[in-house]
Design an enzyme around this catalytic site. Sequence first.
Site, short mmCIF file in Angstrom:
data_model
loop_
_atom_site.label_atom_id
_atom_site.label_comp_id
_atom_site.label_asym_id
_atom_site.label_seq_id
_atom_site.Cartn_x
_atom_site.Cartn_y
_atom_site.Cartn_z
N TYR A 143 0.86 -1.20 0.00
CA TYR A 143 0.00 0.00 0.00
C TYR A 143 0.89 1.24 0.00
O TYR A 143 1.80 1.35 0.82
CB TYR A 143 -0.93 0.01 1.23
CG TYR A 143 -1.93 -1.12 1.15
CD1 TYR A 143 -3.12 -0.96 0.44
CD2 TYR A 143 -1.66 -2.37 1.70
CE1 TYR A 143 -4.02 -2.02 0.29
CE2 TYR A 143 -2.55 -3.43 1.56
CZ TYR A 143 -3.73 -3.25 0.85
OH TYR A 143 -4.61 -4.29 0.69
N SER A 144 0.60 2.15 -0.92
CA SER A 144 1.34 3.42 -0.96
C SER A 144 1.05 4.19 0.32
O SER A 144 -0.10 4.25 0.77
CB SER A 144 0.87 4.29 -2.12
OG SER A 144 0.92 3.59 -3.32
N CYS A 203 0.14 7.08 -10.75
CA CYS A 203 -0.12 6.09 -9.70
C CYS A 203 -1.61 5.75 -9.68
O CYS A 203 -2.46 6.63 -9.79
CB CYS A 203 0.32 6.63 -8.34
SG CYS A 203 0.32 5.38 -7.05
N GLU A 260 3.94 3.99 -10.87
CA GLU A 260 3.65 2.91 -9.93
C GLU A 260 2.17 2.57 -10.06
O GLU A 260 1.31 3.27 -9.52
CB GLU A 260 3.97 3.31 -8.49
CG GLU A 260 3.85 2.13 -7.55
CD GLU A 260 4.72 2.31 -6.32
OE1 GLU A 260 5.90 1.90 -6.35
OE2 GLU A 260 4.22 2.89 -5.35
N TYR A 268 -0.88 -0.64 -10.14
CA TYR A 268 -1.13 -1.97 -9.56
C TYR A 268 -2.48 -2.53 -9.99
O TYR A 268 -3.25 -1.84 -10.59
CB TYR A 268 -1.06 -1.89 -8.03
CG TYR A 268 -1.69 -0.67 -7.40
CD1 TYR A 268 -3.04 -0.63 -7.09
CD2 TYR A 268 -0.92 0.47 -7.10
CE1 TYR A 268 -3.62 0.50 -6.49
CE2 TYR A 268 -1.48 1.59 -6.50
CZ TYR A 268 -2.83 1.60 -6.21
OH TYR A 268 -3.40 2.70 -5.62
#
Length: 382
Positions: free
Chosen positions: A159-160, A340, A380, A382
Amino acid sequence: MSHSAVSQAAAVSVSIGNERSLTRSVFKQNNSISFNTKPWSSSLALTQKTSTIRDAKRYSNTTICMSVQQASSSKVNVSPIELEDPTDPPLNLYKPKDSYTAKIVSVERVVGPKAPGETCHIVIDHDGNLPYWEGQSYGVIPPGENPKKPGAPHNVRLYSIASTRYGDFFDGKTASLCVRRAVYYDPETGKEDPSKNGVCSNFLCDSKPGDKIQITGPSGKVMLLPENDPNATHIMIATGTGVAPYRGYLRRLFMENVPNYKFGGLAWLFLGVANTDSLLYDDEFSKYLKDHPDNFRFDKALSREEKNKKGGKMYVQDKIEEYSDEIFKLLDNGAHIYFCGLKGMMPGIQDTLKRVAEERGESWDAKLSQLRKNKQWHVEVY
Ligand code: FAD
């Protein structure tokens, strides 16, 4: 978050009696916490601060002295400033086989009733033992057994981190995550099937203050905020929870009084979500717009409420296209660009950037490889 401004700020000093010394951390632990909040810190933050003080009391041998005073500066003082000292970011201080047991401070739903799905802002107390830099991620190991490996724990989920290194209480002891609950809907019936809901996101969103949580990390270097030039331009593109690292950046740039880093450049945030109720941290970002109009720009794409110029849904790439001339010029002048969020955001964005480059008579492939080479391109997903 529903942030209403409060006119007074709290100054809090907390001495922790039984902090253990850290061998792993490259950061020196400070034995006191202090912060001065500013007039616009939220009532929520104030409540959280109060609960943190309570938590600090519960978790340790603590002497607490608290006073309420008028804020003296427009930015929030942070501590311990030793968190600025290391020249390299902390990396993998805790690994899956030897994770850190942290505690949940608070879990707050941060989207409105009309948002599809649920997103929570989760504050985690690491007591200063799991330092990180803005743009890094924590790993979380949800409790229970890995269904694919009986007897073994679940795999780590990343988790960012959505706070600065000083955390939401400006004391270097907490980290915040922005987590969307992964829910499974049967494609045929359209009904939710709780047996297939995401393990870790549901564990996090269901957790309660004081609950224990196994953390690894911090990890990641690709989304670190380059600080060598305080006048740099940072173009931040996010969908949904992808805004997490940018919340950290923007607090560092505009909210915190960070020693030796006074930002005078441009931060430009593009945020794509479904609708107004799905906007994340909107009050914080709107505040920066008001207070730093020359240094902050904020463009939103609300896919279910707005139409793009072709009459289709307004996605973040449509906003990028709208400002493509400026964006390309900024990139040519050395701007950093960050992406992101969900993986699915990249193809649409790349197609748009490629089309715009071609319209400008440029080769996108050549431009992209130059941006990568110059370390201006940060992704980044996901
Ligand atoms: P899992 O249990 O891993 O399940 C994954 C998905 O599969 C879920 O949607 C679940 O509903 C579905 N599923 C489960 N069982 C079945 C089945 N039998 N059939 C079909 N589907 C099924 N997420 C955030 O919310 N915020 C962040 O800031 C964030 N940052 C990230 C940063 C990085 C670098 C990375 C790599 C990922 C990040 N993520 C973030 C994603 C996060 O790591 C998790 O992947 C996410 O929360 C889902 O994990 P989970 O354990 O809840 O779901």
